[in-house]
Design a protein around this motif. Sequence first.
Motif, short mmCIF file in Angstrom:
data_model
loop_
_atom_site.label_atom_id
_atom_site.label_comp_id
_atom_site.label_asym_id
_atom_site.label_seq_id
_atom_site.Cartn_x
_atom_site.Cartn_y
_atom_site.Cartn_z
N PRO A 72 27.61 35.70 18.90
CA PRO A 72 26.06 36.14 18.59
C PRO A 72 25.77 35.53 17.49
CG PRO A 72 27.54 37.89 19.34
CD PRO A 72 28.67 36.96 19.36
N ASN A 73 26.57 35.26 16.60
CA ASN A 73 26.11 34.62 14.92
C ASN A 73 25.27 33.33 15.19
OD1 ASN A 73 27.40 36.79 13.81
ND2 ASN A 73 29.20 35.79 13.82
N ARG A 74 25.21 32.68 16.41
CA ARG A 74 24.64 31.45 16.57
C ARG A 74 23.21 31.62 16.23
NH1 ARG A 74 25.58 32.76 21.72
NH2 ARG A 74 23.87 33.04 23.27
N TRP A 75 22.65 32.64 16.49
CA TRP A 75 21.15 33.13 15.99
C TRP A 75 21.04 32.90 14.68
CZ3 TRP A 75 17.97 32.86 20.10
CH2 TRP A 75 18.56 33.12 21.36
N HIS A 76 21.82 33.15 13.80
CA HIS A 76 21.68 32.77 12.40
C HIS A 76 21.08 31.44 12.09
CE1 HIS A 76 23.09 36.60 10.96
NE2 HIS A 76 24.32 36.23 11.56
N TYR A 77 21.74 30.33 12.68
CA TYR A 77 21.40 29.22 12.64
C TYR A 77 20.08 28.78 13.24
CZ TYR A 77 25.59 27.25 10.32
OH TYR A 77 26.56 27.04 9.37
N LEU A 78 19.80 29.48 14.39
CA LEU A 78 18.49 29.35 15.02
C LEU A 78 17.34 29.81 14.19
CD1 LEU A 78 19.62 29.88 18.62
CD2 LEU A 78 19.38 27.72 17.58
N LYS A 79 17.60 31.04 13.85
CA LYS A 79 16.49 31.54 12.98
C LYS A 79 16.24 30.73 11.53
CE LYS A 79 17.43 36.27 14.53
NZ LYS A 79 18.08 37.52 14.22
N LEU A 80 17.21 30.20 10.94
CA LEU A 80 17.36 29.36 9.96
C LEU A 80 16.48 28.33 10.08
CD1 LEU A 80 18.16 29.29 6.99
CD2 LEU A 80 20.18 28.07 7.77
N PHE A 81 16.78 27.54 11.21
CA PHE A 81 15.96 26.44 11.32
C PHE A 81 14.68 26.54 11.61
CE2 PHE A 81 14.47 23.42 14.88
CZ PHE A 81 14.57 22.23 14.21
N VAL A 82 14.17 27.56 12.30
CA VAL A 82 12.80 27.95 12.54
C VAL A 82 12.13 28.14 11.20
CG1 VAL A 82 11.09 29.58 13.55
CG2 VAL A 82 13.15 28.87 15.01
N VAL A 83 12.62 28.96 10.22
CA VAL A 83 12.11 29.43 8.84
C VAL A 83 11.90 28.06 8.20
CG1 VAL A 83 12.79 30.49 6.75
CG2 VAL A 83 13.21 31.56 9.14
N ILE A 84 13.11 26.93 8.21
CA ILE A 84 12.98 25.90 7.26
C ILE A 84 11.81 25.00 7.73
CG2 ILE A 84 14.31 23.78 6.57
CD1 ILE A 84 15.00 26.21 5.15
N ALA A 85 11.62 24.86 9.07
CA ALA A 85 10.70 24.08 9.85
C ALA A 85 9.17 24.64 9.52
CB ALA A 85 11.00 23.97 11.44
N LEU A 86 9.23 25.80 9.58
CA LEU A 86 7.80 26.58 9.57
C LEU A 86 7.52 26.21 7.91
CD1 LEU A 86 5.37 28.00 10.39
CD2 LEU A 86 6.87 30.04 9.66
N LEU A 87 8.34 26.37 6.88
CA LEU A 87 8.07 26.12 5.70
C LEU A 87 7.83 24.80 5.21
CD1 LEU A 87 10.83 28.71 3.78
CD2 LEU A 87 8.48 28.88 4.09
N ALA A 88 8.56 23.75 5.95
CA ALA A 88 8.24 22.41 5.51
C ALA A 88 7.08 22.11 6.09
CB ALA A 88 9.29 21.67 6.30
N TYR A 89 6.49 22.47 7.14
CA TYR A 89 5.01 22.06 7.61
C TYR A 89 4.05 23.03 6.76
CZ TYR A 89 6.78 19.87 11.97
OH TYR A 89 7.62 18.87 12.53
N LEU A 90 4.24 23.97 6.38
CA LEU A 90 3.12 24.83 5.53
C LEU A 90 3.20 24.00 4.29
CD1 LEU A 90 3.83 28.55 6.68
CD2 LEU A 90 1.94 26.77 7.20
N ALA A 91 4.51 23.66 3.59
CA ALA A 91 4.47 23.06 2.18
C ALA A 91 3.56 21.57 2.46
CB ALA A 91 5.73 22.84 1.71
#
Length: 455
Positions: free
Chosen positions: A336-355
Motif C-alpha cells: 500500500p505504500n506505493r501510493w506515497h510515490y504516486l501522490k508525490l509525483f502528482v504534487v511535484i508535477a502540479l507544482l512544476a506546471y504552476l511554477a
Amino acid sequence: EAAMATSHAATAGASMADADGGPAAIPPCSGTADATPFGLQGLITRGEMHLVCSCLEAAEVADLLCTSACIAESQDRVAIWRGYFVLRWGSEQGATHSTEVRVMRSWIDDAWPRPWPLAVGFCGARSSLDHLFWFLPFMRVMLFIEKPARAPPPPLPPPTTWQIVCRVRTQPHGAARFARCFVCDVMEVAPPGPAPQHFRQRWARPCSGCPRLAHRSCLERMLGSCMCASKLKCEDGQCPSLRCAGCGQEYSVTNRFPESLLELLGATVIEWRWVLRRLLVMFLFLMWLHSLADYYSMLGGIGREIRVLMIMTACMMSISVSQRFHVGVQMIWHTPNRWHYLKLFVVIALLAYLASLRVFEPARWAGAVTQWPWLSVLHAAHSVMYGSVIGTVALSTISWLYVVTASGLIFCFWKTSLRVPTVADVGNSPNRLLRKSSSKCGLCQLGLCLDNTGM
C-alpha cells in the motif's frame, strides 16, 4: 521488640550469607558509630539494612525510609536503594555499586547535534512526510510544537534515581526497559513511550556469543580508535582489531545513516566518486533543459528565475534515473505504500506546471491561442494573475513551494544514499531498547531504508 527481632533475624541472615559467600559482601552504608545496637541506624551501620530490605518490595522500602527519621542523609538513602537493586537484580545486567544509572525521561534526552537548526532534518523526522519535506519538522520547532534538546536535561538526585530504578524493575515487563553498557558501565532505563525508528538505534549487541549490550556510540568510538591506530579497513564485514573480551569473537561492521551535518559531509567526501557521477547526470539534464529553453527563445527575457527552475528540475530528473530510486519503487510497489510515490509525483508535477506560469510571460505563448482556441480561457486567467498583485503573490508562493519541496526530496536522497560505519547488532533481543520494528518507519514506507543498498 520488633526492632530486636528484626535485628536478630538480620544477624542470622548475615551469618548464613557469610557462610554461603552471598549478599553479606555488600558494603555498609554510612552511619554513626555510637548508634544503639538494635536500632534501625545500628542496622545500617552494620550493613544489615540491605538484608532487611531484600525481603521487602520497593514500595515497602520507600515507606520504611520515609518513616525512619534516622536516615536523613542523602548518601544513606543512595546506599540503601543501590544496595537493594544490586542485591535483587544486579546479576541480570551485571550492575555493581560502581555502575552509573540514568533514567531517560524521553527518547530525545540527548542534545541534538550542533548546529541544532541543521539537525532538524536528521533528528526531527518521524514520518515519511517529515523525511520528504524537511520544512515540516522545522515548522514544528519554530512554532514551539516540539522543543529540541540543546543540552541534556539535568540529572535527577541520586536517591530519587535509584528509587525510580527499583520501582520500574518491579513493574510488569520492567526488565525489558533496562540496558547496561559494558564499555562505559552506564545502565539506562528506557521511557515508557514508543521506541524511535529502528535505523536510529541507541544500543547494540555486538557479539552473538555474549548477551552483553553497549551504546552504539561507545562501540563506534572503539571502532574508530582501532581503525585509526592500526590504519586497517574492515573487509568482508569484519574488523580484525575489534573483538569481544569474553569469547574473542570478532565484531561485525555494518553501516548506518548519517545523523548530523558533519557526518553527512564526511560521508560525502568519502564517496566523492558517487557525488561526481550524480553531478554529471544532473549537468547533462541541465544542458538538455537549457537547449530546449534556448530553442523556444525563453532565456532572453526571463533571467535567473527560469534558471533556478531548470536547476531544481535537473536535480529531480537525476534522482529519478538513479538506481536507489528504482530499487525503492520496486520494494514498495506491491504494498500500500506505493501510493506515497504516486501522490508525490502528482504534487511535484502540479507544482512544476504552476511554477512555470510564474516564469513565463503570457505574451510568450499568446500565439498558441490562435492555433488552439481552447487555450484562450487558460491564457486569460494567466494574464489576470500575472498582472495583479494577488496573482503575483500567489504565483511567487507556488514557485517557492516548488523549490522548497524539491530541496526536501534532494536532501532526503542525499542523506539516505550515504553511510557511516558502525558495529553491527547481531541477533534479536527481548530488550525493549533493541527491539526492531519497521512497520512505522517513514523510510521503510518509502523504500529508502538501510535495506536499500542502491546508490
